[in-house]
Design a protein around this motif. Sequence first.
Motif, PDB file in Angstrom:
ATOM      1  N   PRO A 200       0.657  -1.258  -0.238  1.00 18.50           N
ATOM      2  CA  PRO A 200       0.168   0.069   0.320  1.00 18.50           C
ATOM      3  C   PRO A 200       0.496   1.250   0.162  1.00 18.50           C
ATOM      4  N   ARG A 201       1.924   1.428   0.414  1.00 17.98           N
ATOM      5  CA  ARG A 201       2.869   2.665   0.332  1.00 17.98           C
ATOM      6  C   ARG A 201       3.465   2.829  -0.707  1.00 17.98           C
ATOM      7  N   VAL A 202       3.159   1.826  -1.677  1.00 19.89           N
ATOM      8  CA  VAL A 202       3.849   2.276  -3.983  1.00 19.89           C
ATOM      9  C   VAL A 202       2.993   3.220  -4.168  1.00 19.89           C
ATOM     10  N   ARG A 203       3.237   4.360  -4.867  1.00 19.96           N
ATOM     11  CA  ARG A 203       2.465   5.132  -4.954  1.00 19.96           C
ATOM     12  C   ARG A 203       2.010   5.504  -6.367  1.00 19.96           C
ATOM     13  N   ARG A 204       1.670   4.654  -7.476  1.00 20.71           N
ATOM     14  CA  ARG A 204       1.678   4.871  -8.759  1.00 20.71           C
ATOM     15  C   ARG A 204       1.353   5.826  -9.677  1.00 20.71           C
ATOM     16  N   PRO A 205       1.703   6.596 -10.696  1.00 20.51           N
ATOM     17  CA  PRO A 205       0.625   7.745 -11.220  1.00 20.51           C
ATOM     18  C   PRO A 205      -0.280   6.853 -12.140  1.00 20.51           C
ATOM     19  N   LEU A 206      -1.212   8.297 -11.559  1.00 25.56           N
ATOM     20  CA  LEU A 206      -2.835   7.764 -13.005  1.00 25.56           C
ATOM     21  C   LEU A 206      -2.591   7.667 -13.826  1.00 25.56           C
ATOM     22  N   ALA A 207      -2.101   8.249 -14.720  1.00 30.66           N
ATOM     23  CA  ALA A 207      -2.176   8.651 -16.340  1.00 30.66           C
ATOM     24  C   ALA A 207      -1.717   7.297 -16.783  1.00 30.66           C
ATOM     25  N   PRO A 208      -1.196   6.489 -16.645  1.00 36.67           N
ATOM     26  CA  PRO A 208      -1.058   5.232 -17.342  1.00 36.67           C
ATOM     27  C   PRO A 208      -2.218   4.065 -17.215  1.00 36.67           C
ATOM     28  N   VAL A 209      -2.308   4.563 -16.258  1.00 37.99           N
ATOM     29  CA  VAL A 209      -3.777   3.104 -15.912  1.00 37.99           C
ATOM     30  C   VAL A 209      -5.445   3.554 -16.697  1.00 37.99           C
ATOM     31  N   LEU A 210      -4.941   4.770 -16.757  1.00 44.27           N
ATOM     32  CA  LEU A 210      -5.957   5.641 -17.939  1.00 44.27           C
ATOM     33  C   LEU A 210      -5.970   5.638 -19.131  1.00 44.27           C
ATOM     34  N   GLY A 211      -4.329   5.323 -19.612  1.00 45.22           N
ATOM     35  CA  GLY A 211      -4.323   5.284 -20.844  1.00 45.22           C
ATOM     36  C   GLY A 211      -4.568   4.189 -21.225  1.00 45.22           C
ATOM     37  N   PHE A 212      -4.194   3.206 -20.147  1.00 49.76           N
ATOM     38  CA  PHE A 212      -4.469   1.678 -20.872  1.00 49.76           C
ATOM     39  C   PHE A 212      -5.855   1.065 -20.653  1.00 49.76           C
ATOM     40  N   ALA A 213      -7.133   1.998 -20.375  1.00 48.47           N
ATOM     41  CA  ALA A 213      -8.297   1.364 -20.623  1.00 48.47           C
ATOM     42  C   ALA A 213      -8.832   2.303 -21.395  1.00 48.47           C
ATOM     43  N   LEU A 214      -8.676   3.610 -21.530  1.00 48.37           N
ATOM     44  CA  LEU A 214      -8.817   3.996 -22.781  1.00 48.37           C
ATOM     45  C   LEU A 214      -8.336   2.975 -23.984  1.00 48.37           C
ATOM     46  N   ALA A 215      -7.512   2.618 -24.426  1.00 45.55           N
ATOM     47  CA  ALA A 215      -6.515   1.934 -25.378  1.00 45.55           C
ATOM     48  C   ALA A 215      -7.746   0.438 -25.269  1.00 45.55           C
ATOM     49  N   ALA A 216      -7.860  -0.464 -24.377  1.00 46.07           N
ATOM     50  CA  ALA A 216      -8.356  -1.375 -24.657  1.00 46.07           C
ATOM     51  C   ALA A 216      -9.705  -0.706 -25.125  1.00 46.07           C
ATOM     52  N   ALA A 217     -10.476   0.378 -24.591  1.00 44.44           N
ATOM     53  CA  ALA A 217     -12.321   0.796 -24.804  1.00 44.44           C
ATOM     54  C   ALA A 217     -12.108   1.213 -26.368  1.00 44.44           C
ATOM     55  N   ALA A 218     -10.565   1.784 -26.823  1.00 42.14           N
ATOM     56  CA  ALA A 218     -11.172   2.410 -28.296  1.00 42.14           C
ATOM     57  C   ALA A 218     -10.505   0.280 -29.015  1.00 42.14           C
ATOM     58  N   LEU A 219      -9.686   0.171 -28.314  1.00 43.22           N
ATOM     59  CA  LEU A 219      -9.909  -1.159 -29.559  1.00 43.22           C
ATOM     60  C   LEU A 219     -10.977  -1.948 -29.603  1.00 43.22           C
ATOM     61  N   ILE A 220     -12.376  -2.190 -28.483  1.00 45.60           N
ATOM     62  CA  ILE A 220     -13.189  -2.778 -28.787  1.00 45.60           C
ATOM     63  C   ILE A 220     -14.383  -2.465 -29.242  1.00 45.60           C
ATOM     64  N   ALA A 221     -14.388  -0.635 -28.747  1.00 47.18           N
ATOM     65  CA  ALA A 221     -15.702  -0.575 -29.176  1.00 47.18           C
ATOM     66  C   ALA A 221     -14.546   0.475 -30.187  1.00 47.18           C
ATOM     67  N   GLY A 222     -14.097   1.056 -30.636  1.00 50.23           N
ATOM     68  CA  GLY A 222     -13.485   1.997 -31.441  1.00 50.23           C
ATOM     69  C   GLY A 222     -14.032   1.661 -33.376  1.00 50.23           C
ATOM     70  N   PRO A 223     -14.139   0.354 -33.738  1.00 47.38           N
ATOM     71  CA  PRO A 223     -14.331  -0.030 -34.588  1.00 47.38           C
ATOM     72  C   PRO A 223     -15.358   0.572 -35.068  1.00 47.38           C
ATOM     73  N   LEU A 224     -16.743   0.797 -34.547  1.00 47.01           N
ATOM     74  CA  LEU A 224     -18.253   1.276 -34.588  1.00 47.01           C
ATOM     75  C   LEU A 224     -17.637   2.224 -35.297  1.00 47.01           C
ATOM     76  N   LEU A 225     -16.725   3.359 -35.235  1.00 41.61           N
ATOM     77  CA  LEU A 225     -16.932   4.094 -36.119  1.00 41.61           C
ATOM     78  C   LEU A 225     -16.429   4.227 -37.713  1.00 41.61           C
ATOM     79  N   ALA A 226     -15.808   2.981 -37.547  1.00 43.85           N
ATOM     80  CA  ALA A 226     -15.114   2.339 -39.070  1.00 43.85           C
ATOM     81  C   ALA A 226     -16.487   1.786 -40.154  1.00 43.85           C
ATOM     82  N   PRO A 227     -16.691   2.763 -41.603  1.00 43.29           N
ATOM     83  CA  PRO A 227     -17.577   1.890 -42.636  1.00 43.29           C
ATOM     84  C   PRO A 227     -17.439   1.553 -43.125  1.00 43.29           C
ATOM     85  N   ILE A 228     -18.667   0.640 -43.740  1.00 43.84           N
ATOM     86  CA  ILE A 228     -17.881  -0.779 -44.076  1.00 43.84           C
ATOM     87  C   ILE A 228     -18.962  -0.241 -45.535  1.00 43.84           C
ATOM     88  N   THR A 229     -18.032  -1.224 -46.869  1.00 44.11           N
ATOM     89  CA  THR A 229     -18.439  -1.182 -48.165  1.00 44.11           C
ATOM     90  C   THR A 229     -19.548  -1.804 -48.480  1.00 44.11           C
TER      91      THR A 229
END
Length: 536
Positions: A200-229
């Motif tokens: 519990p003593r180790v404090r880690r920056p929050l930015a990387p955690v948010l970055g990975f969370a956003l990356a996962a969300a973008a990879l899973i849901a982001g393709p909805l924005l991709a047009p199809i033929t």
Amino acid sequence: MTLEPATPQVAAQSPAPRPLGLRVALPMAVLAGLALLVALPPYGLWWLAPAGVALFAAAVHRRRLRSGFWIGSLAGLVLFVPLLVWTSFSAGWLPWMLLSFAQAAFMGLMGLAFAWVSPLVDRRRWAWPIVAGLLWVAMEAGRSRAPFGGFPWGRLAFSQDDAPALRLAAYGGAPLVTFAVAAAGGALVALAWRAWRPTPRVRRPLAPVLGFALAAAALIAGPLLAPITQPGGETATIAIVQGNVPRLGLDFNAQRRAVLDNHVTGTEKLAAEVAAGRQKQPDLVVWPENSSDIDPIRNPDAAAVISRAADLIKAPILVGTVLRTDKPGDIENAGILWNPVTGPDLDQKYVKQHPVPFAEYMPLRPVARLVTDKVDLVRNMLAGDHPGILRAGPVTVGDVICFEVAYDGIVRDTVTSGAQVFAVQTNNATFNEAEARQQLAMVRLRAVEHGREALMASTVGVSGFVGTDGRVHDASGFNVAAVMVRDMRLGATTTLATRLGRWPETAMVALAVVALAGALPLRRRRRTTNDDAEAR
């Protein structure tokens, strides 16, 4: 003045971080295999696929290479043994086990690779998603080609038939879909590893955690924005006849005439509906693989009933048949266009290019015969030598037979040769509904990948039409007779995935090799650090 020993240098060279304990890693590997299994049809929990990748990666992270292989193989067995159980219905338990263990071995090699790159992702946490995606694509590329031409069943991409990631198929084919899913899993494991605090003593920056969370969300849901033929405006009316069989299972081979008669009867009923004005006149009728296991070119009775059906429906019939050759024991699995009045058009014939080893032909037959004489029960199915392009009046059909739909190049070749729609002829009578739905998921991906509407015609189901957005229309049930008619829009443009072909996969495999090579100096450095720490 007394000088104290300089100990901080030893502390600075801390030993390599340890992996998760086996009591945790082994259950995680089992859960990884289960998550990957239920992400695929018939379960369809596609959103568990990234979680399966994350569990797999965490279980083998920082392990010795041997442990990475065995833990990866364990996850593979949990995935493939139940996934491929349908292979035992026609071939028995031994081929089922051999195939499952072979596929699990590829997962083991990937576990070894994940363990190998552990120093790289420990040093560059941002690389977790990229490395996970690249290694997974490389593994699937390998097992799609070896041994004996490979067996791509159970790819991550084939679990995404209802997911946003399916749209990525239009830009980089199945490999890009797999990369996105595996990269999302890599982001999840990096997120978990980053967020976990051993003290519990180790404090880690929050930015990387948010970055990975956003990356996962973008990879899973982001393709909805991709047009199809969108396909072209021209249409052709196409009918599927699913004649069904008297009994499921191996008895199918003893029911050849009954199966043929079922498909003739279904076509005759459709002709009556057309004559009464209750159904549209089709431009083409598609029968499934093995709809005439009696060679209609050599058997006059079979030819006569098919010709009668074609004359009544007033449209060509794409007949799935087994053709005998002049050499006893050699056969061809073919789709042949049967026209009204004139009969079979031998210039419009497609022969399956990728027969299934050990089921449709026997590799290394002289060697296998030394083990058992039962190898001679497997006939020798000859492979075709050209794409399945069949020109049926107003529509040019790209014909693909059964398991061939799992192979990227075979499907793409029909589009580059001029196919306006796909027709996947298959026979699921010796398997089960789960296998049929797994196959339909591949058809859905191919329709999006190449911007062509598609159909799947099965002897027993599941048959249906698929749009370029991957949606299924007019699907039949399983183990029933059915007839479906639909106006299919004819493809007019090619997708980026069609134009690029195998280049996205080749590039990702090459980058996976670079990642493996990039981990070598870090592994050497870590080994040296550990040795120095132990020496002190």
